[in-house]
Design a protein around this motif. Structure first.
Motif, PDB file in Angstrom:
ATOM      1  N   GLU A 266      13.942  78.945 -13.499  1.00 55.40           N
ATOM      2  CA  GLU A 266      13.328  77.878 -12.713  1.00 55.40           C
ATOM      3  C   GLU A 266      13.913  76.516 -13.083  1.00 55.40           C
ATOM      4  OE1 GLU A 266       8.881  79.733 -11.833  1.00 55.40           O
ATOM      5  OE2 GLU A 266       9.289  78.760 -13.756  1.00 55.40           O
ATOM      6  N   GLN A 267      14.163  76.312 -14.375  1.00 57.99           N
ATOM      7  CA  GLN A 267      14.765  75.044 -14.791  1.00 57.99           C
ATOM      8  C   GLN A 267      16.160  74.874 -14.183  1.00 57.99           C
ATOM      9  OE1 GLN A 267      14.395  73.830 -18.996  1.00 57.99           O
ATOM     10  NE2 GLN A 267      12.983  75.548 -19.257  1.00 57.99           N
ATOM     11  N   GLN A 268      16.929  75.950 -14.133  1.00 61.10           N
ATOM     12  CA  GLN A 268      18.256  75.836 -13.533  1.00 61.10           C
ATOM     13  C   GLN A 268      18.157  75.579 -12.040  1.00 61.10           C
ATOM     14  OE1 GLN A 268      20.997  74.763 -13.993  1.00 61.10           O
ATOM     15  NE2 GLN A 268      22.369  76.342 -14.795  1.00 61.10           N
ATOM     16  N   ARG A 269      17.139  76.110 -11.393  1.00 60.19           N
ATOM     17  CA  ARG A 269      16.935  75.818  -9.968  1.00 60.19           C
ATOM     18  C   ARG A 269      16.615  74.341  -9.756  1.00 60.19           C
ATOM     19  NH1 ARG A 269      13.927  80.777  -6.863  1.00 60.19           N
ATOM     20  NH2 ARG A 269      14.921  82.489  -7.975  1.00 60.19           N
ATOM     21  N   VAL A 270      15.810  73.781 -10.659  1.00 60.50           N
ATOM     22  CA  VAL A 270      15.506  72.345 -10.572  1.00 60.50           C
ATOM     23  C   VAL A 270      16.795  71.535 -10.748  1.00 60.50           C
ATOM     24  CG1 VAL A 270      14.270  70.412 -11.623  1.00 60.50           C
ATOM     25  CG2 VAL A 270      13.131  72.627 -11.365  1.00 60.50           C
TER      26      VAL A 270
ATOM     27  N   THR B 299       9.945  64.664 -19.846  1.00 63.88           N
ATOM     28  CA  THR B 299       8.703  63.943 -19.542  1.00 63.88           C
ATOM     29  C   THR B 299       8.490  63.759 -18.047  1.00 63.88           C
ATOM     30  OG1 THR B 299       9.891  61.845 -19.816  1.00 63.88           O
ATOM     31  CG2 THR B 299       8.715  62.717 -21.742  1.00 63.88           C
ATOM     32  N   MET B 300       9.375  64.318 -17.230  1.00 64.67           N
ATOM     33  CA  MET B 300       9.255  64.213 -15.773  1.00 64.67           C
ATOM     34  C   MET B 300       8.972  65.574 -15.173  1.00 64.67           C
ATOM     35  SD  MET B 300      12.248  61.636 -14.464  1.00 64.67           S
ATOM     36  CE  MET B 300      12.206  59.880 -14.796  1.00 64.67           C
ATOM     37  N   THR B 301       8.176  65.594 -14.100  1.00 63.27           N
ATOM     38  CA  THR B 301       7.935  66.835 -13.380  1.00 63.27           C
ATOM     39  C   THR B 301       9.200  67.270 -12.652  1.00 63.27           C
ATOM     40  OG1 THR B 301       7.263  65.702 -11.349  1.00 63.27           O
ATOM     41  CG2 THR B 301       5.528  66.177 -12.989  1.00 63.27           C
TER      42      THR B 301
ATOM     43  N   ARG C 256       5.959  74.656  -7.504  1.00 66.01           N
ATOM     44  CA  ARG C 256       6.132  74.257  -8.904  1.00 66.01           C
ATOM     45  C   ARG C 256       6.535  72.788  -9.041  1.00 66.01           C
ATOM     46  NH1 ARG C 256       4.404  77.687 -12.619  1.00 66.01           N
ATOM     47  NH2 ARG C 256       6.283  78.147 -13.821  1.00 66.01           N
ATOM     48  N   VAL C 257       6.392  72.008  -7.998  1.00 69.51           N
ATOM     49  CA  VAL C 257       6.894  70.629  -8.009  1.00 69.51           C
ATOM     50  C   VAL C 257       6.225  69.763  -9.077  1.00 69.51           C
ATOM     51  CG1 VAL C 257       7.615  70.674  -5.595  1.00 69.51           C
ATOM     52  CG2 VAL C 257       5.290  69.925  -6.186  1.00 69.51           C
ATOM     53  N   GLY C 258       4.978  70.076  -9.421  1.00 67.16           N
ATOM     54  CA  GLY C 258       4.252  69.269 -10.390  1.00 67.16           C
ATOM     55  C   GLY C 258       4.380  69.755 -11.819  1.00 67.16           C
ATOM     56  N   HIS C 259       5.174  70.765 -12.047  1.00 71.62           N
ATOM     57  CA  HIS C 259       5.336  71.326 -13.393  1.00 71.62           C
ATOM     58  C   HIS C 259       6.437  70.603 -14.166  1.00 71.62           C
ATOM     59  CE1 HIS C 259       2.984  74.481 -11.513  1.00 71.62           C
ATOM     60  NE2 HIS C 259       2.817  75.060 -12.689  1.00 71.62           N
TER      61      HIS C 259
END
Length: 229
Positions: free
Chosen positions: A148-152, A101-103, A136-139
């Motif tokens: 991309e998720q692993q990068r976050v 639920t968080m960007t 992609r900060v707001g995704h």
């Protein structure tokens, strides 16, 4: 040793299950030095991930001693361990563990906010830019690819500038191209921030990039397991 950031002395881990008590780790003694990159390798079920969890205080050793930055993790309660990790450790899991639920920005800012950092969102944005996700900060996680998720997740672990970074199969859920990118980012953390990196991996390519490789077999360091045979 002044440069030792993780020190395990005769560590054991036994867990109770449906078949009774299972010995997971059997007398592990290991030192990890400042800014070192260490790969934990071995067959499935050899205790690699359990050893990583013990190093991070996420699993309590059954016996022996675990020192992180000179602090004895075995004498800390859960709250003290959480505070220690918040200020000194970053953990990256194979399954990302992002808050859906968080960007991306909010996910990375959360540990900084918990640590009372007033510049949490600015630092989180800068860290996401470092891993190539400035656009992609707001995704939300569901809007991002696995890579991309692993990068976050990596940005979230690195943002507080931990002295110790623990990674459990950080490229395990990724294809070759994304896995190589995460590999480069992990190695870059040591160069940029001087972090000590310990990772569990099945990737020979990733292990070869580390300063040292430690093999586990049946809950023992390989050389001890071989000597016992």
């Amino acid at each position: 040793m002044a440069d030792t950031v993780l020190s395990l002395s005769d560590v054991t881990l036994s867990l109770s299950g449906n078949v009774g008590v299972v010995d997971i780790l059997k007398g592990i003694s290991l030192d990890v030095t400042r800014s070192e990159t260490l790969a934990l390798v071995g067959p499935s079920g050899s205790g690699k991930s359990s050893l990583l969890m013990v190093m991070g205080g996420l699993e309590q050793a059954s016996s022996g001693r675990v020192l992180a930055l000179g602090q004895d993790l075995s004498v800390m309660n859960e709250d003290a361990l959480a505070r220690f990790r918040r200020h000194h450790m970053g953990v990256v899991f194979q399954s990302f563990h992002l808050i859906p639920t968080m960007t991306a920005l909010e996910n990375v800012a959360t540990p900084l906010e918990l640590a009372g950092d007033r510049d949490a969102f600015d630092k989180a944005r800068a860290e996401l830019e470092q891993v190539g996700l400035g656009a992609r900060v707001g995704h939300y996680p569901a809007q991002l690819s696995g890579g991309e998720q692993q990068r976050v997740a990596l940005a979230r672990a690195a943002a507080p500038r931990p002295e110790i970074l623990l990674a459990d199969e950080p490229t395990g859920n990724l294809d070759g191209e994304n896995g190589a990118a995460i590999m480069d980012l992990l190695m870059g953390l040591r160069d940029r921030h001087g972090a000590t990196l310990v990772m569990v991996t099945h990737s020979n390519t990733l292990a070869a990039k580390c300063d040292r490789v430690v093999r586990l077999v049946d809950g023992r360091l390989a050389e001890l397991a071989e000597a016992a045979q």
